[in-house]
Design a protein around this motif. Structure first.
Motif, PDB file in Angstrom:
ATOM      1  N   GLY A   7     -41.663 -54.163 -31.134  1.00  0.00           N
ATOM      2  CA  GLY A   7     -41.165 -55.061 -32.161  1.00  0.00           C
ATOM      3  C   GLY A   7     -40.083 -55.980 -31.641  1.00  0.00           C
ATOM      4  O   GLY A   7     -39.152 -55.539 -30.956  1.00  0.00           O
ATOM      5  N   GLY A   8     -40.205 -57.271 -31.976  1.00  0.00           N
ATOM      6  CA  GLY A   8     -39.256 -58.261 -31.489  1.00  0.00           C
ATOM      7  C   GLY A   8     -38.388 -58.854 -32.568  1.00  0.00           C
ATOM      8  O   GLY A   8     -37.932 -59.992 -32.460  1.00  0.00           O
ATOM      9  N   GLY A   9     -38.139 -58.091 -33.651  1.00  0.00           N
ATOM     10  CA  GLY A   9     -37.202 -58.541 -34.675  1.00  0.00           C
ATOM     11  C   GLY A   9     -35.770 -58.365 -34.190  1.00  0.00           C
ATOM     12  O   GLY A   9     -35.525 -58.105 -33.006  1.00  0.00           O
ATOM     13  N   PRO A  10     -34.792 -58.494 -35.081  1.00  0.00           N
ATOM     14  CA  PRO A  10     -33.383 -58.397 -34.663  1.00  0.00           C
ATOM     15  C   PRO A  10     -33.037 -57.104 -33.938  1.00  0.00           C
ATOM     16  O   PRO A  10     -32.330 -57.128 -32.929  1.00  0.00           O
ATOM     17  N   ALA A  11     -33.528 -55.964 -34.434  1.00  0.00           N
ATOM     18  CA  ALA A  11     -33.206 -54.698 -33.778  1.00  0.00           C
ATOM     19  C   ALA A  11     -33.801 -54.649 -32.383  1.00  0.00           C
ATOM     20  O   ALA A  11     -33.122 -54.289 -31.402  1.00  0.00           O
ATOM     21  N   GLY A  12     -35.080 -55.010 -32.263  1.00  0.00           N
ATOM     22  CA  GLY A  12     -35.741 -54.955 -30.972  1.00  0.00           C
ATOM     23  C   GLY A  12     -35.192 -55.962 -29.983  1.00  0.00           C
ATOM     24  O   GLY A  12     -34.972 -55.647 -28.802  1.00  0.00           O
ATOM     25  N   ASP A 104     -33.973 -65.048 -36.022  1.00  0.00           N
ATOM     26  CA  ASP A 104     -34.742 -64.105 -35.213  1.00  0.00           C
ATOM     27  C   ASP A 104     -35.154 -64.725 -33.881  1.00  0.00           C
ATOM     28  O   ASP A 104     -35.162 -64.049 -32.845  1.00  0.00           O
ATOM     29  N   GLU A 105     -35.489 -66.021 -33.916  1.00  0.00           N
ATOM     30  CA  GLU A 105     -35.875 -66.707 -32.672  1.00  0.00           C
ATOM     31  C   GLU A 105     -34.698 -66.788 -31.700  1.00  0.00           C
ATOM     32  O   GLU A 105     -34.872 -66.666 -30.485  1.00  0.00           O
TER      33      GLU A 105
END
Length: 414
Positions: A7-12, A104-105
Protein backbone atom coordinates in the motif's frame (compact mmCIF):
# COMPACT_ATOMS: atom_id res chain seq x y z
CA UNK A 1 17.12 -5.27 5.05
CA UNK A 2 14.60 -6.10 2.32
CA UNK A 3 11.19 -4.54 3.01
CA UNK A 4 7.94 -5.03 1.10
CA UNK A 5 5.21 -2.48 1.81
CA UNK A 6 1.63 -3.31 0.90
CA UNK A 7 0.00 0.00 0.00
CA UNK A 8 1.24 3.43 -1.00
CA UNK A 9 -1.08 5.65 1.04
CA UNK A 10 0.21 7.97 3.78
CA UNK A 11 1.14 5.16 6.18
CA UNK A 12 2.93 3.12 3.54
CA UNK A 13 4.67 6.05 1.86
CA UNK A 14 5.92 7.54 5.13
CA UNK A 15 7.19 4.15 6.27
CA UNK A 16 8.92 3.64 2.91
CA UNK A 17 10.61 7.04 3.05
CA UNK A 18 11.93 6.61 6.59
CA UNK A 19 13.10 3.01 6.18
CA UNK A 20 14.76 3.82 2.84
CA UNK A 21 16.68 6.65 4.46
CA UNK A 22 17.85 4.28 7.18
CA UNK A 23 19.37 2.00 4.53
CA UNK A 24 16.63 -0.55 3.85
CA UNK A 25 15.84 -1.83 0.35
CA UNK A 26 12.16 -0.91 0.13
CA UNK A 27 9.55 -1.85 -2.46
CA UNK A 28 6.02 -0.42 -2.36
CA UNK A 29 3.27 -2.53 -3.95
CA UNK A 30 0.38 -0.18 -4.60
CA UNK A 31 -2.79 -0.36 -6.68
CA UNK A 32 -2.99 3.43 -6.89
CA UNK A 33 -6.70 3.57 -7.70
CA UNK A 34 -7.74 6.24 -5.23
CA UNK A 35 -11.10 8.01 -5.34
CA UNK A 36 -11.56 11.72 -6.00
CA UNK A 37 -12.31 12.35 -2.32
CA UNK A 38 -10.58 10.67 0.61
CA UNK A 39 -11.37 11.26 4.26
CA UNK A 40 -8.53 12.64 6.37
CA UNK A 41 -8.27 16.14 4.89
CA UNK A 42 -7.63 17.88 8.20
CA UNK A 43 -4.24 17.33 9.81
CA UNK A 44 -3.20 17.96 13.41
CA UNK A 45 -0.04 19.80 14.51
CA UNK A 46 1.61 16.52 15.48
CA UNK A 47 1.99 15.77 11.77
CA UNK A 48 4.01 18.94 11.10
CA UNK A 49 7.34 17.68 12.55
CA UNK A 50 6.99 14.57 10.37
CA UNK A 51 6.41 16.71 7.27
CA UNK A 52 9.51 18.69 8.20
CA UNK A 53 11.52 15.50 8.66
CA UNK A 54 10.40 14.34 5.20
CA UNK A 55 11.29 17.77 3.78
CA UNK A 56 7.88 18.41 2.23
CA UNK A 57 6.22 20.97 4.51
CA UNK A 58 6.64 23.82 2.01
CA UNK A 59 4.99 21.73 -0.70
CA UNK A 60 2.13 20.81 1.66
CA UNK A 61 1.68 24.51 2.50
CA UNK A 62 1.34 25.29 -1.22
CA UNK A 63 -1.48 22.79 -1.82
CA UNK A 64 -3.17 23.16 1.56
CA UNK A 65 -4.66 25.74 3.91
CA UNK A 66 -3.00 26.68 7.17
CA UNK A 67 -5.19 25.45 10.06
CA UNK A 68 -5.01 27.51 13.27
CA UNK A 69 -7.34 25.31 15.31
CA UNK A 70 -10.78 23.78 15.66
CA UNK A 71 -14.06 25.27 16.86
CA UNK A 72 -16.56 22.88 18.43
CA UNK A 73 -20.22 23.79 18.71
CA UNK A 74 -22.23 21.88 21.29
CA UNK A 75 -25.78 20.78 20.56
CA UNK A 76 -26.98 23.92 22.38
CA UNK A 77 -24.78 26.13 20.19
CA UNK A 78 -22.07 26.82 22.77
CA UNK A 79 -18.70 27.42 21.06
CA UNK A 80 -15.54 25.83 22.37
CA UNK A 81 -12.43 27.02 20.52
CA UNK A 82 -9.26 24.98 20.29
CA UNK A 83 -6.53 27.37 19.19
CA UNK A 84 -3.21 25.73 18.48
CA UNK A 85 -1.54 28.93 19.68
CA UNK A 86 -2.34 27.63 23.18
CA UNK A 87 0.22 24.86 22.67
CA UNK A 88 3.52 25.02 24.56
CA UNK A 89 6.21 26.87 22.60
CA UNK A 90 8.09 23.70 21.64
CA UNK A 91 5.17 22.59 19.44
CA UNK A 92 4.13 24.10 16.08
CA UNK A 93 1.00 26.23 16.66
CA UNK A 94 -0.67 25.25 13.38
CA UNK A 95 -1.52 22.38 11.05
CA UNK A 96 -2.89 22.10 7.50
CA UNK A 97 -6.08 21.17 5.69
CA UNK A 98 -5.11 19.31 2.54
CA UNK A 99 -6.68 17.82 -0.60
CA UNK A 100 -5.92 14.17 0.03
CA UNK A 101 -5.03 12.90 -3.47
CA UNK A 102 -2.43 15.67 -3.90
CA UNK A 103 -1.15 15.19 -0.34
CA UNK A 104 -0.82 11.44 -0.87
CA UNK A 105 1.18 12.09 -4.05
CA UNK A 106 3.60 14.30 -2.12
CA UNK A 107 4.19 11.55 0.42
CA UNK A 108 4.69 8.92 -2.28
CA UNK A 109 7.09 11.28 -4.07
CA UNK A 110 9.06 11.63 -0.83
CA UNK A 111 9.33 7.84 -0.59
CA UNK A 112 10.59 7.54 -4.16
CA UNK A 113 13.07 10.40 -3.68
CA UNK A 114 14.35 8.56 -0.59
CA UNK A 115 15.14 5.49 -2.68
CA UNK A 116 12.03 3.30 -2.42
CA UNK A 117 10.76 1.48 -5.51
CA UNK A 118 7.10 1.72 -6.48
CA UNK A 119 5.41 -1.21 -8.24
CA UNK A 120 1.81 -0.83 -9.45
CA UNK A 121 -0.64 -3.49 -8.38
CA UNK A 122 -1.47 -5.28 -5.17
CA UNK A 123 1.10 -7.79 -3.87
CA UNK A 124 0.03 -11.36 -3.31
CA UNK A 125 0.82 -12.63 0.16
CA UNK A 126 0.51 -15.97 1.89
CA UNK A 127 0.78 -17.18 5.47
CA UNK A 128 3.26 -19.69 6.79
CA UNK A 129 2.40 -20.20 10.40
CA UNK A 130 2.52 -16.75 11.98
CA UNK A 131 4.77 -15.35 9.25
CA UNK A 132 3.86 -13.61 5.99
CA UNK A 133 5.38 -14.41 2.61
CA UNK A 134 5.26 -12.70 -0.75
CA UNK A 135 3.74 -14.93 -3.41
CA UNK A 136 6.17 -16.01 -6.17
CA UNK A 137 4.57 -13.74 -8.81
CA UNK A 138 5.04 -10.65 -6.61
CA UNK A 139 8.52 -11.70 -5.53
CA UNK A 140 9.47 -12.13 -9.18
CA UNK A 141 8.80 -8.43 -9.77
CA UNK A 142 11.90 -7.62 -7.71
CA UNK A 143 14.73 -9.44 -9.54
CA UNK A 144 17.47 -7.94 -7.38
CA UNK A 145 16.20 -9.92 -4.40
CA UNK A 146 17.13 -13.11 -6.24
CA UNK A 147 14.01 -14.93 -5.12
CA UNK A 148 14.70 -14.24 -1.43
CA UNK A 149 11.75 -13.30 0.73
CA UNK A 150 11.73 -9.80 2.26
CA UNK A 151 12.98 -9.58 5.81
CA UNK A 152 9.96 -7.46 6.72
CA UNK A 153 6.48 -7.09 5.23
CA UNK A 154 4.65 -3.90 6.24
CA UNK A 155 0.88 -4.02 5.84
CA UNK A 156 -0.30 -0.52 4.88
CA UNK A 157 -3.39 -1.79 3.07
CA UNK A 158 -5.80 0.38 5.07
CA UNK A 159 -9.15 -1.04 6.06
CA UNK A 160 -8.62 -4.08 3.87
CA UNK A 161 -6.30 -5.24 6.68
CA UNK A 162 -4.62 -7.84 4.48
CA UNK A 163 -2.38 -9.26 7.21
CA UNK A 164 -5.11 -9.46 9.84
CA UNK A 165 -7.54 -11.16 7.49
CA UNK A 166 -4.98 -13.66 6.19
CA UNK A 167 -3.64 -14.53 9.65
CA UNK A 168 -7.13 -14.40 11.20
CA UNK A 169 -6.08 -11.79 13.74
CA UNK A 170 -8.92 -10.77 16.04
CA UNK A 171 -9.80 -7.20 16.93
CA UNK A 172 -11.27 -5.11 19.71
CA UNK A 173 -14.34 -3.27 18.46
CA UNK A 174 -15.24 0.13 19.90
CA UNK A 175 -18.77 1.23 20.83
CA UNK A 176 -19.58 3.31 17.75
CA UNK A 177 -21.25 1.97 14.57
CA UNK A 178 -21.79 5.08 12.47
CA UNK A 179 -21.94 5.96 8.82
CA UNK A 180 -20.15 8.98 7.33
CA UNK A 181 -21.05 10.98 4.21
CA UNK A 182 -19.08 13.90 2.82
CA UNK A 183 -18.64 16.02 -0.28
CA UNK A 184 -17.02 19.25 -1.46
CA UNK A 185 -19.02 22.47 -1.79
CA UNK A 186 -18.69 26.02 -3.00
CA UNK A 187 -20.40 28.98 -1.37
CA UNK A 188 -20.22 27.87 2.26
CA UNK A 189 -19.68 30.91 4.46
CA UNK A 190 -17.00 30.53 7.13
CA UNK A 191 -17.58 32.17 10.51
CA UNK A 192 -14.28 31.22 12.17
CA UNK A 193 -10.75 32.47 11.39
CA UNK A 194 -9.44 31.37 7.97
CA UNK A 195 -8.54 27.69 7.95
CA UNK A 196 -10.30 26.95 11.26
CA UNK A 197 -12.13 23.61 11.17
CA UNK A 198 -15.67 23.75 12.55
CA UNK A 199 -17.38 20.77 14.16
CA UNK A 200 -21.07 20.81 15.11
CA UNK A 201 -22.68 18.31 17.45
CA UNK A 202 -25.83 16.98 15.84
CA UNK A 203 -28.69 15.16 17.51
CA UNK A 204 -27.26 11.70 16.82
CA UNK A 205 -23.71 12.50 15.73
CA UNK A 206 -21.68 15.41 14.41
CA UNK A 207 -20.67 17.29 11.27
CA UNK A 208 -17.45 18.82 9.99
CA UNK A 209 -16.56 21.82 7.86
CA UNK A 210 -12.97 21.79 6.61
CA UNK A 211 -11.86 24.84 4.59
CA UNK A 212 -9.74 23.92 1.56
CA UNK A 213 -8.21 26.32 -0.98
CA UNK A 214 -11.20 26.82 -3.26
CA UNK A 215 -13.93 24.81 -1.55
CA UNK A 216 -15.29 23.47 1.70
CA UNK A 217 -15.36 19.83 2.74
CA UNK A 218 -18.62 19.14 4.56
CA UNK A 219 -19.36 15.81 6.17
CA UNK A 220 -21.66 14.16 8.68
CA UNK A 221 -21.10 11.22 11.00
CA UNK A 222 -24.33 9.71 12.34
CA UNK A 223 -25.62 6.42 13.60
CA UNK A 224 -27.15 4.52 10.73
CA UNK A 225 -30.80 4.95 11.74
CA UNK A 226 -30.43 8.72 12.10
CA UNK A 227 -28.69 8.93 8.72
CA UNK A 228 -31.46 6.92 7.03
CA UNK A 229 -34.06 9.38 8.36
CA UNK A 230 -32.33 12.24 6.51
CA UNK A 231 -32.85 10.85 3.02
CA UNK A 232 -32.24 8.04 0.58
CA UNK A 233 -28.93 9.06 -1.00
CA UNK A 234 -25.72 10.39 0.58
CA UNK A 235 -26.20 13.73 -1.20
CA UNK A 236 -29.78 13.99 0.12
CA UNK A 237 -28.59 13.28 3.64
CA UNK A 238 -25.86 15.92 3.50
CA UNK A 239 -28.25 18.59 2.28
CA UNK A 240 -30.86 17.63 4.88
CA UNK A 241 -28.23 17.87 7.63
CA UNK A 242 -27.30 21.35 6.41
CA UNK A 243 -30.92 22.50 6.54
CA UNK A 244 -31.62 20.92 9.92
CA UNK A 245 -28.81 22.66 11.84
CA UNK A 246 -29.57 26.38 12.22
CA UNK A 247 -25.96 27.52 12.26
CA UNK A 248 -24.91 25.40 9.28
CA UNK A 249 -27.98 26.40 7.28
CA UNK A 250 -27.06 30.07 7.69
CA UNK A 251 -23.54 29.36 6.46
CA UNK A 252 -24.79 27.28 3.53
CA UNK A 253 -27.42 29.61 2.09
CA UNK A 254 -25.67 29.84 -1.29
CA UNK A 255 -24.06 26.42 -1.29
CA UNK A 256 -23.38 24.34 -4.40
CA UNK A 257 -22.05 20.78 -4.34
CA UNK A 258 -19.10 20.33 -6.70
CA UNK A 259 -18.18 16.67 -6.12
CA UNK A 260 -19.80 13.30 -5.72
CA UNK A 261 -20.90 12.47 -2.20
CA UNK A 262 -18.74 9.77 -0.62
CA UNK A 263 -19.75 7.22 2.01
CA UNK A 264 -17.77 5.04 4.33
CA UNK A 265 -18.50 3.00 7.42
CA UNK A 266 -17.27 4.76 10.53
CA UNK A 267 -16.50 2.31 13.28
CA UNK A 268 -13.78 1.79 15.84
CA UNK A 269 -11.38 -1.17 15.67
CA UNK A 270 -8.00 -2.12 17.10
CA UNK A 271 -6.22 -5.30 15.99
CA UNK A 272 -5.34 -7.62 18.84
CA UNK A 273 -2.03 -8.27 17.08
CA UNK A 274 -0.37 -5.52 15.06
CA UNK A 275 2.92 -7.28 14.32
CA UNK A 276 4.43 -10.74 14.01
CA UNK A 277 7.84 -12.36 13.50
CA UNK A 278 8.41 -10.71 10.10
CA UNK A 279 5.51 -8.30 9.61
CA UNK A 280 3.93 -5.16 11.02
CA UNK A 281 0.72 -3.27 10.28
CA UNK A 282 0.68 0.53 10.04
CA UNK A 283 -2.17 3.04 9.80
CA UNK A 284 -5.71 1.76 9.38
CA UNK A 285 -4.42 -1.78 8.80
CA UNK A 286 -3.56 -1.78 12.53
CA UNK A 287 -6.61 0.10 13.76
CA UNK A 288 -8.83 3.15 13.37
CA UNK A 289 -10.75 5.10 15.96
CA UNK A 290 -12.93 7.91 14.60
CA UNK A 291 -12.59 11.01 12.37
CA UNK A 292 -13.54 13.23 15.30
CA UNK A 293 -10.40 15.32 16.03
CA UNK A 294 -8.78 14.00 12.80
CA UNK A 295 -6.39 11.48 14.38
CA UNK A 296 -6.19 9.05 11.44
CA UNK A 297 -3.37 10.71 9.51
CA UNK A 298 -1.48 11.39 12.73
CA UNK A 299 -1.64 7.74 13.81
CA UNK A 300 -0.66 6.53 10.32
CA UNK A 301 2.39 8.76 10.00
CA UNK A 302 3.41 8.52 13.66
CA UNK A 303 3.21 4.74 13.33
CA UNK A 304 5.77 4.94 10.52
CA UNK A 305 8.07 7.04 12.73
CA UNK A 306 7.73 4.66 15.69
CA UNK A 307 8.35 1.60 13.52
CA UNK A 308 11.52 3.05 12.00
CA UNK A 309 12.73 4.20 15.40
CA UNK A 310 12.22 0.77 16.98
CA UNK A 311 13.94 -1.02 14.08
CA UNK A 312 16.91 1.35 14.28
CA UNK A 313 17.49 0.58 17.97
CA UNK A 314 16.46 -3.03 18.55
CA UNK A 315 16.65 -6.51 16.99
CA UNK A 316 13.71 -6.92 14.63
CA UNK A 317 11.63 -9.30 16.74
CA UNK A 318 11.91 -7.08 19.81
CA UNK A 319 11.43 -3.92 17.75
CA UNK A 320 8.16 -5.17 16.26
CA UNK A 321 6.87 -6.15 19.69
CA UNK A 322 7.71 -2.72 21.15
CA UNK A 323 6.15 -0.98 18.16
CA UNK A 324 2.89 -2.96 18.35
CA UNK A 325 2.50 -2.29 22.08
CA UNK A 326 2.99 1.45 21.60
CA UNK A 327 0.49 1.73 18.73
CA UNK A 328 -2.11 -0.28 20.64
CA UNK A 329 -1.76 2.16 23.53
CA UNK A 330 -1.94 5.14 21.18
CA UNK A 331 -5.15 3.92 19.52
CA UNK A 332 -6.78 3.28 22.90
CA UNK A 333 -5.75 6.72 24.16
CA UNK A 334 -7.30 8.45 21.13
CA UNK A 335 -10.48 6.38 21.51
CA UNK A 336 -10.82 7.36 25.16
CA UNK A 337 -10.07 11.02 24.45
CA UNK A 338 -12.63 11.19 21.64
CA UNK A 339 -15.27 9.70 23.95
CA UNK A 340 -15.12 12.91 26.03
CA UNK A 341 -16.42 14.80 22.98
CA UNK A 342 -19.19 12.36 22.17
CA UNK A 343 -20.55 12.32 25.72
CA UNK A 344 -20.26 16.10 26.10
CA UNK A 345 -17.88 15.95 29.06
CA UNK A 346 -15.31 18.10 27.28
CA UNK A 347 -17.79 20.98 27.09
CA UNK A 348 -18.73 20.57 30.73
CA UNK A 349 -15.07 20.69 31.75
CA UNK A 350 -14.49 23.87 29.75
CA UNK A 351 -17.62 25.51 31.14
CA UNK A 352 -16.78 24.60 34.73
CA UNK A 353 -13.19 25.77 34.37
CA UNK A 354 -14.37 29.16 33.14
CA UNK A 355 -16.99 29.43 35.91
CA UNK A 356 -14.46 28.37 38.56
CA UNK A 357 -12.12 31.13 37.39
CA UNK A 358 -14.88 33.76 37.59
CA UNK A 359 -15.96 32.73 41.09
CA UNK A 360 -12.42 32.56 42.48
CA UNK A 361 -11.13 35.97 41.52
CA UNK A 362 -8.03 35.65 43.65
CA UNK A 363 -6.60 33.30 41.01
CA UNK A 364 -4.52 34.91 38.25
CA UNK A 365 -6.80 35.96 35.37
CA UNK A 366 -7.32 33.18 32.85
CA UNK A 367 -5.17 30.68 34.78
CA UNK A 368 -7.66 27.80 34.92
CA UNK A 369 -9.07 28.24 31.43
CA UNK A 370 -5.57 28.63 29.99
CA UNK A 371 -4.52 25.39 31.65
CA UNK A 372 -7.56 23.51 30.39
CA UNK A 373 -7.29 24.86 26.85
CA UNK A 374 -3.53 24.33 26.65
CA UNK A 375 -3.67 20.83 28.10
CA UNK A 376 -6.54 19.70 25.88
CA UNK A 377 -4.94 21.32 22.83
CA UNK A 378 -1.73 19.35 23.46
CA UNK A 379 -3.71 16.11 23.56
CA UNK A 380 -5.87 16.96 20.53
CA UNK A 381 -2.77 17.97 18.56
CA UNK A 382 -1.28 14.50 18.88
CA UNK A 383 1.74 15.45 20.97
CA UNK A 384 0.58 14.18 24.38
CA UNK A 385 -2.50 12.09 23.53
CA UNK A 386 -1.08 8.89 25.03
CA UNK A 387 1.04 10.53 27.71
CA UNK A 388 0.35 8.95 31.12
CA UNK A 389 0.51 12.40 32.69
CA UNK A 390 -1.93 13.96 30.21
CA UNK A 391 -4.41 11.10 30.46
CA UNK A 392 -4.19 11.22 34.25
CA UNK A 393 -4.75 14.99 34.37
CA UNK A 394 -7.76 14.70 32.05
CA UNK A 395 -9.37 11.98 34.16
CA UNK A 396 -8.58 13.86 37.37
CA UNK A 397 -10.08 17.08 36.08
CA UNK A 398 -13.17 15.24 34.86
CA UNK A 399 -13.61 13.72 38.34
CA UNK A 400 -13.27 17.19 39.85
CA UNK A 401 -15.93 18.59 37.51
CA UNK A 402 -18.27 15.71 38.36
CA UNK A 403 -17.73 16.50 42.03
CA UNK A 404 -18.65 20.15 41.39
CA UNK A 405 -21.77 19.02 39.53
CA UNK A 406 -22.88 16.88 42.45
CA UNK A 407 -22.17 19.66 44.95
CA UNK A 408 -24.21 22.14 42.93
CA UNK A 409 -27.08 19.67 42.67
CA UNK A 410 -27.17 19.21 46.45
CA UNK A 411 -27.08 22.99 46.99
CA UNK A 412 -29.96 23.43 44.56
CA UNK A 413 -32.06 20.90 46.51
CA UNK A 414 -31.28 22.65 49.80
Amino acid sequence: MRVAILGGGPAGSTTAALLSRSGADVVIFDEGNRPELIAGESLVPGVVPILQRLGIEEQVARIGVRKPGVTFYSFSGQAFVFGFDALPGRYPPYAYNVPRPAFDELLLGSALASGAQHLPGCAGIAAEGDRLLLCPASLGLVPRWGGKQPDLIVDASGRRRMSANLLKVGSTIGPRRDVAHFAHYEGVEHESPPGQVEINHLERGWSWRIPLRDRMSFGIVLDQKAAACLGRTPADRLEAAMRKDAQISRAARNVRRISEAQTYGNYQLISRQGAGPNWAAVGDAFGFVDPMLSPGMMIAMQGAVLLEDALSRLPMGQALEVYAKRITGLLKAWMEFIAYFYNGRIFSMHEKATDFQIRHRYLPTGLVEHFVRGHLASMASGFTTDSSYSCGVLKGFDSFVKYLDKTESRMAVI
